[in-house]
Scaffold this motif. Sequence first.
Motif, PDB file in Angstrom:
ATOM      1  N   GLN A  20      80.601  -6.650  29.602  1.00 50.89           N
ATOM      2  CA  GLN A  20      81.418  -5.904  29.937  1.00 50.89           C
ATOM      3  C   GLN A  20      81.239  -5.043  31.189  1.00 50.89           C
ATOM      4  OE1 GLN A  20      83.192  -3.046  27.446  1.00 50.89           O
ATOM      5  NE2 GLN A  20      85.324  -3.305  28.264  1.00 50.89           N
ATOM      6  N   GLN A  24      83.740  -6.088  35.230  1.00 53.80           N
ATOM      7  CA  GLN A  24      84.824  -5.234  34.956  1.00 53.80           C
ATOM      8  C   GLN A  24      85.842  -6.089  34.359  1.00 53.80           C
ATOM      9  OE1 GLN A  24      84.481  -1.744  35.242  1.00 53.80           O
ATOM     10  NE2 GLN A  24      82.209  -2.141  35.636  1.00 53.80           N
ATOM     11  N   SER A  25      86.311  -7.328  34.896  1.00 48.06           N
ATOM     12  CA  SER A  25      87.392  -7.909  34.415  1.00 48.06           C
ATOM     13  C   SER A  25      87.339  -8.314  33.025  1.00 48.06           C
ATOM     14  CB  SER A  25      87.372  -9.287  35.327  1.00 48.06           C
ATOM     15  OG  SER A  25      86.386 -10.280  34.819  1.00 48.06           O
ATOM     16  N   LYS A  27      87.157  -7.617  29.066  1.00 49.37           N
ATOM     17  CA  LYS A  27      87.554  -6.412  27.951  1.00 49.37           C
ATOM     18  C   LYS A  27      86.898  -6.981  26.721  1.00 49.37           C
ATOM     19  CE  LYS A  27      89.231  -3.681  31.046  1.00 49.37           C
ATOM     20  NZ  LYS A  27      88.162  -2.982  31.828  1.00 49.37           N
ATOM     21  N   THR A  85      95.962  -7.372  26.913  1.00 50.42           N
ATOM     22  CA  THR A  85      94.713  -7.457  27.808  1.00 50.42           C
ATOM     23  C   THR A  85      94.816  -8.689  28.651  1.00 50.42           C
ATOM     24  OG1 THR A  85      93.299  -6.406  25.699  1.00 50.42           O
ATOM     25  CG2 THR A  85      92.144  -7.470  27.592  1.00 50.42           C
ATOM     26  N   LYS A  88      95.928  -8.956  32.540  1.00 56.25           N
ATOM     27  CA  LYS A  88      95.114  -8.691  33.494  1.00 56.25           C
ATOM     28  C   LYS A  88      93.690  -8.758  33.357  1.00 56.25           C
ATOM     29  CE  LYS A  88      97.887  -4.616  35.188  1.00 56.25           C
ATOM     30  NZ  LYS A  88      98.007  -3.383  34.961  1.00 56.25           N
ATOM     31  N   ASN A  89      93.181  -9.255  32.339  1.00 52.98           N
ATOM     32  CA  ASN A  89      91.558  -9.245  32.174  1.00 52.98           C
ATOM     33  C   ASN A  89      91.323 -10.527  31.419  1.00 52.98           C
ATOM     34  OD1 ASN A  89      90.650  -6.701  33.052  1.00 52.98           O
ATOM     35  ND2 ASN A  89      92.324  -6.191  31.738  1.00 52.98           N
ATOM     36  N   ASP A  90      89.956 -10.749  31.599  1.00 53.49           N
ATOM     37  CA  ASP A  90      89.273 -11.738  30.722  1.00 53.49           C
ATOM     38  C   ASP A  90      88.693 -11.022  29.458  1.00 53.49           C
ATOM     39  OD1 ASP A  90      89.372 -13.851  32.614  1.00 53.49           O
ATOM     40  OD2 ASP A  90      87.681 -12.604  33.653  1.00 53.49           O
TER      41      ASP A  90
END
Length: 191
Positions: A20, A24-25, A27, A85, A88-90
């Motif tokens: 993490q 930054q991608s 979470k 989550t 926008k994120n992995d």
Amino acid sequence: MVILSSPSGVGKTTLTKKIQQKYQSFKISVSYTTRPPRSNEVDGVDYKFVKKEQFEQLIKENQFYEYAKIFENYYGTLKKNVDETLQKNDIIFDIDWQGTKQLSKFKNLNLIKIFLITENKEELKKRLMTRGQNTSEELEKRFNSFDEDIKYWNDYDYILINKNLDVCFKQIENLILMNKSKVVNFPHKAE
Ligand code: 5GP
């Protein structure tokens, strides 16, 4: 979405945090649990700590993608958290084999399933003892679950031996990058 599973004490939490920090991608999925917090754990960061009654209510309301009873406590992944989550994120999941089985049923999820182990049981015992966060009874329970946990190797895509933290981190990184490029280059093949 990356699942990291391992017997307790293999270094999964450290590795998850390292991923993490670098990416930054990614979470970390914050699980709900009925286990009491350890002295270094923060509510809402390491886990969302709830009472057994609250957890059972959430089960009734079908709010979990997966949950399991481990060492007499409940642990689970709330659907709402993951769905938000994922916009926008992995995500990295630090969950056990029971949760992995349940998440694998969602065929639309692009999961990389990684199982971490130490090179042998003695090394695991040493690490559990130096971690010093469990009572001797809890330590024994966690150590004894090793034989049960490793029965489920087959449910995973990759098995990594965490002999050296940096090497293991690099291996996980490579797996993530390799799988990400597959999804980007061959979107029609992503399940
Ligand atoms: P610990 O009490 O040492 O933090 O975690 C015990 C075990 O519970 C670990 O193997 C961890 O991966 C697993 N675990 C933590 N959160 C979840 C969860 O949400 N679902 C499932 N199935 N297992 C979890």
